[in-house]
Write a protein that holds these residues in place. Sequence first.
Motif, short mmCIF file in Angstrom:
data_model
loop_
_atom_site.label_atom_id
_atom_site.label_comp_id
_atom_site.label_asym_id
_atom_site.label_seq_id
_atom_site.Cartn_x
_atom_site.Cartn_y
_atom_site.Cartn_z
N ASP A 94 -1.76 8.32 15.49
CA ASP A 94 -2.73 7.14 16.21
C ASP A 94 -2.07 5.75 16.37
O ASP A 94 -2.49 5.16 17.28
CB ASP A 94 -4.04 7.14 15.06
N ARG A 95 -1.06 5.41 15.35
CA ARG A 95 -0.52 4.19 15.62
C ARG A 95 1.06 4.30 16.38
O ARG A 95 1.80 3.58 16.66
CB ARG A 95 -0.14 3.88 14.11
N ASP A 96 1.15 5.55 16.95
CA ASP A 96 2.26 5.92 17.84
C ASP A 96 3.58 5.87 17.11
O ASP A 96 4.65 5.34 17.52
CB ASP A 96 2.21 5.07 19.09
N GLU A 97 3.48 5.97 15.65
CA GLU A 97 4.52 6.06 14.91
C GLU A 97 5.14 7.56 14.72
O GLU A 97 4.60 8.48 14.74
CB GLU A 97 4.37 5.48 13.55
N PRO A 98 6.59 7.69 14.54
CA PRO A 98 7.23 8.71 14.52
C PRO A 98 6.68 9.20 12.87
O PRO A 98 6.50 8.48 12.21
CB PRO A 98 8.68 8.44 14.34
N THR A 99 6.51 10.67 13.00
CA THR A 99 6.53 11.37 11.67
C THR A 99 7.71 11.65 10.88
O THR A 99 7.71 12.33 9.69
CB THR A 99 5.56 12.43 11.61
N VAL A 100 8.82 11.47 11.50
CA VAL A 100 10.14 11.70 10.95
C VAL A 100 10.96 10.34 10.69
O VAL A 100 10.66 9.59 11.12
CB VAL A 100 10.86 12.71 11.87
N PRO A 101 11.55 10.16 9.56
CA PRO A 101 12.03 11.47 8.64
C PRO A 101 11.03 11.66 7.54
O PRO A 101 9.89 10.87 7.56
CB PRO A 101 13.21 10.85 7.89
N SER A 102 11.29 12.71 6.79
CA SER A 102 10.29 13.20 6.01
C SER A 102 11.05 13.50 4.65
O SER A 102 12.13 13.69 4.85
CB SER A 102 9.29 14.43 6.42
N LEU A 103 10.36 13.44 3.32
CA LEU A 103 11.06 13.64 2.25
C LEU A 103 11.10 15.22 1.99
O LEU A 103 10.04 15.84 2.15
CB LEU A 103 10.37 12.90 1.18
N LEU A 104 12.12 15.41 1.65
CA LEU A 104 12.38 16.94 1.65
C LEU A 104 11.42 17.45 0.23
O LEU A 104 10.79 18.31 0.26
CB LEU A 104 13.73 17.19 0.80
N SER A 105 11.32 16.65 -0.67
CA SER A 105 10.16 16.65 -1.78
C SER A 105 8.88 17.13 -1.16
O SER A 105 7.99 18.00 -1.62
CB SER A 105 10.09 15.75 -2.82
N LEU A 106 8.53 16.31 -0.15
CA LEU A 106 7.06 16.62 0.42
C LEU A 106 7.23 17.86 1.19
O LEU A 106 6.20 18.49 1.45
CB LEU A 106 6.92 15.45 1.38
N GLU A 107 8.29 18.19 1.96
CA GLU A 107 8.29 19.40 2.72
C GLU A 107 8.08 20.61 1.70
O GLU A 107 7.52 21.52 1.96
CB GLU A 107 9.71 19.66 3.39
N LYS A 108 8.84 20.53 0.38
CA LYS A 108 8.51 21.61 -0.34
C LYS A 108 7.35 21.88 -0.97
O LYS A 108 6.87 22.95 -1.19
CB LYS A 108 9.83 21.45 -1.51
N LYS A 109 6.50 20.71 -0.92
CA LYS A 109 5.01 20.88 -1.44
C LYS A 109 4.08 21.32 -0.28
O LYS A 109 3.03 21.78 -0.55
CB LYS A 109 4.59 19.43 -1.83
N THR A 110 4.71 21.19 0.97
CA THR A 110 3.57 21.17 2.00
C THR A 110 3.97 21.69 3.30
O THR A 110 3.23 22.70 4.28
CB THR A 110 3.29 19.90 2.63
N ASN A 111 5.23 22.28 3.49
CA ASN A 111 6.00 23.14 4.59
C ASN A 111 5.65 24.48 4.37
O ASN A 111 6.42 25.27 3.50
CB ASN A 111 7.29 22.87 4.88
#
Length: 255
Positions: free
Chosen positions: A203-220
Amino acid sequence: MPLEIITVPCLSDNYAYILHAPLTGLTALVDAPEAGPIIAELDKRGWTLDFILLTHHHDDHIDGVPELRAKYGTTVIGAEADAHRLPDLDMAVKHGSLFSLGNVEVKVIDVPGHTIGHVAFYIPAAKALFSADSLMALGCGRLFEGTPAQMLETMEVLATLPEDTLVYSGHEYTTTNAAFALTVDPNNADLQARVADTKAKRDRDEPTVPSLLSLEKKTNPFMRSSTTGIRATLGMENASDLEVFTEVRLKRNQF
């Protein structure tokens, strides 16, 4: 700070990444979807371009190479296994290869699945993984050439990197990936929070990357084939991790 990393939006939803080492003044680029936005970012900072690191052969990751190479005399680095379908390489690398951008060491990791010859670049000093279309924010690349088994192994290999690794993936697909992830992991509170954060950023036109690997492991969902929540949603409680992963990838293709 070993590297300054600039995210460059390209085409409709690609990202390229400019890496600048302040101590040496060297500048590298990960993937070259198109030359114009990259040149504009370099010009804005008064930087030249010393290296281009290519993750895989798809046009939306390499089309800018000829113009950038002609303008800057850049050294182009890519996978030895894919040399026949990449722009001419000055340095061919393979899994486990180490090379330096000035004083910054880069490690090459094979990440097949999206394509057979796909590689990722891991820079320990910057806690940065440039994974392009292998591990993506809340997703993984479509399996155009590789098998589910190959991509699952890629996810498992990348999951062994330090938890605080920042994952710089190749596209802004996170909103769609988030909507899909909720269909296979609906009771995941971490995922629900991430979906809200993703919406706020976009909504703020900001990139969603990079992302933390720890977050990927919890949500991807593509890193969570062994979890009970996804297995229960799919009715695959007794299936193998590969069977679960394959089903999740199939459902994502159809989403």
